[in-house]
Design a protein around this motif. Structure first.
Motif, short mmCIF file in Angstrom:
data_model
loop_
_atom_site.label_atom_id
_atom_site.label_comp_id
_atom_site.label_asym_id
_atom_site.label_seq_id
_atom_site.Cartn_x
_atom_site.Cartn_y
_atom_site.Cartn_z
N ARG A 1 0.85 -1.18 0.00
CA ARG A 1 0.00 0.00 0.00
C ARG A 1 0.89 1.24 0.00
O ARG A 1 2.06 1.16 0.40
CB ARG A 1 -0.95 0.04 1.20
N MET B 1 -4.35 -0.59 7.74
CA MET B 1 -3.33 -0.01 6.87
C MET B 1 -1.95 -0.08 7.52
O MET B 1 -0.92 -0.18 6.84
CB MET B 1 -3.68 1.44 6.54
N TYR C 1 -5.43 -4.43 -0.17
CA TYR C 1 -4.60 -3.21 -0.13
C TYR C 1 -4.61 -2.50 -1.49
O TYR C 1 -4.66 -1.27 -1.56
CB TYR C 1 -3.17 -3.55 0.26
N SER D 1 -5.95 1.41 -1.30
CA SER D 1 -4.84 2.35 -1.21
C SER D 1 -4.73 3.17 -2.49
O SER D 1 -4.83 2.63 -3.60
CB SER D 1 -3.54 1.58 -0.98
#
Length: 305
Positions: free
Chosen positions: A196, A274, A298, A302
């Motif tokens: 990410r 995250m 992710y 992201s």
């Protein structure tokens, strides 16, 4: 020691201990963390963890659309909090023990006023509070990025060592990070090959940290006067602050609401996810999730540079 002679950290520890004894719900859910199940998935020099935590259904399953938020009492306003919940006043905030913890001593820091969740006007509060709570990582979930109370300004805090990004960063900075910007006394790095997008702003000076963050904030903004989607983690240490910024592209991945139960995964990414710990309240999803699922989640939520 008199209360006015104690540091804020000492007062928080005292409150946590008292709440675990006096508040049955919080005590039970914190005790359950001792036997929480976790799976580790290894990637390129770092790991992501998946935690099975049934009590987090309250957050993972929360409806945060405007109609649902408007229809329920705000659980962060003093008049709607449980009678058992103690608070410590700090500035314009109440520091509370979170009764549905991800980690031990999980705190919620709620603004005294019922005001919209946003980061820019309260950024310096985050810096100041992190300095008074050494050993904690403060985090912020944007109103479209995992905040279960998008209508009430708040931060959360957990022991810093609980978040993999905090431990990973010093080591991975040498292999995965490149300098993105230098603004006065603050340096911004961007992490590569970390599944990410992650920016980290480093500075020992709060004013420089704020200027660098707002520069990044404005760069990420896609709509005028609308906060960029992001999760933010703030840690104070011997060399100053590290401000981790995760820019977001989506609230939840497609797996969260998949029609096919065989592909559905109740994982709703916020700052903790995250930062490297994905939470699911359902055992079946905990057992079924794969490394490929983690990478895919992710990649969806992201923002890509």
């Amino acid at each position: 020691m008199a209360e006015n002679e104690m540091t804020l950290l000492e007062r928080v520890r005292q409150m946590v201990s008292a709440q675990l004894l006096s508040w049955e719900l919080a005590g039970r859910n914190h005790a359950a963390l001792r036997i929480v199940q976790t799976r580790e998935f290894s990637f390129d020099g770092f790991s992501v963890y998946v935690q099975f935590n049934p009590s987090r259904i309250v957050s993972s399953g929360a409806k945060v659309d405007a109609a649902s938020v408007a229809a329920r009492p705000c659980f962060l306003c003093p008049e709607n909090r449980p009678a058992e919940q103690m608070s410590i006043e700090w500035g314009g905030y109440d520091i509370l023990l979170n009764p549905y913890p991800v980690f031990a001593s999980h705190l919620t820091i709620a603004h005294k006023g019922h005001c919209q969740q946003e980061i820019a006007p309260y950024l310096t509060d985050m810096f100041a509070l992190s300095r008074e709570l050494p050993g904690y990582a403060l985090f912020y979930n944007g109103p479209r990025c995992g905040a279960s109370a998008p209508d009430h300004q708040h931060f959360q805090a957990v022991p810093a060592a609980s978040l993999p990004v905090v431990g990973d960063y010093g080591r991975l900075k040498q292999t995965h990070a490149v300098q993105y910007d230098r603004t006065g006394r603050a340096v911004t790095y961007v992490m590569r090959d970390y599944l990410r997008t992650l920016f980290c702003i480093e500075s020992a000076h709060a004013d420089a940290l704020e200027i660098a963050f707002m520069k990044l904030y404005n760069m990420l903004m896609t709509e005028p006067f609308v906060e960029p989607m992001m999760n933010v983690v703030c840690v104070w240490g011997d060399e100053g602050w590290r401000l981790f910024v995760f820019p977001r592209a989506a609230f939840r991945p497609w797996q969260y609401s998949a029609d096919d139960e065989r592909t559905r995964l109740l994982i709703s990414p916020a700052a903790v996810e995250m930062a490297g710990v994905m939470i699911t309240p359902l055992r079946e999803h905990f057992e079924r999730v794969t490394a490929a699922d983690i990478a895919d989640i992710y990649s969806q939520v992201s923002m890509k540079l």
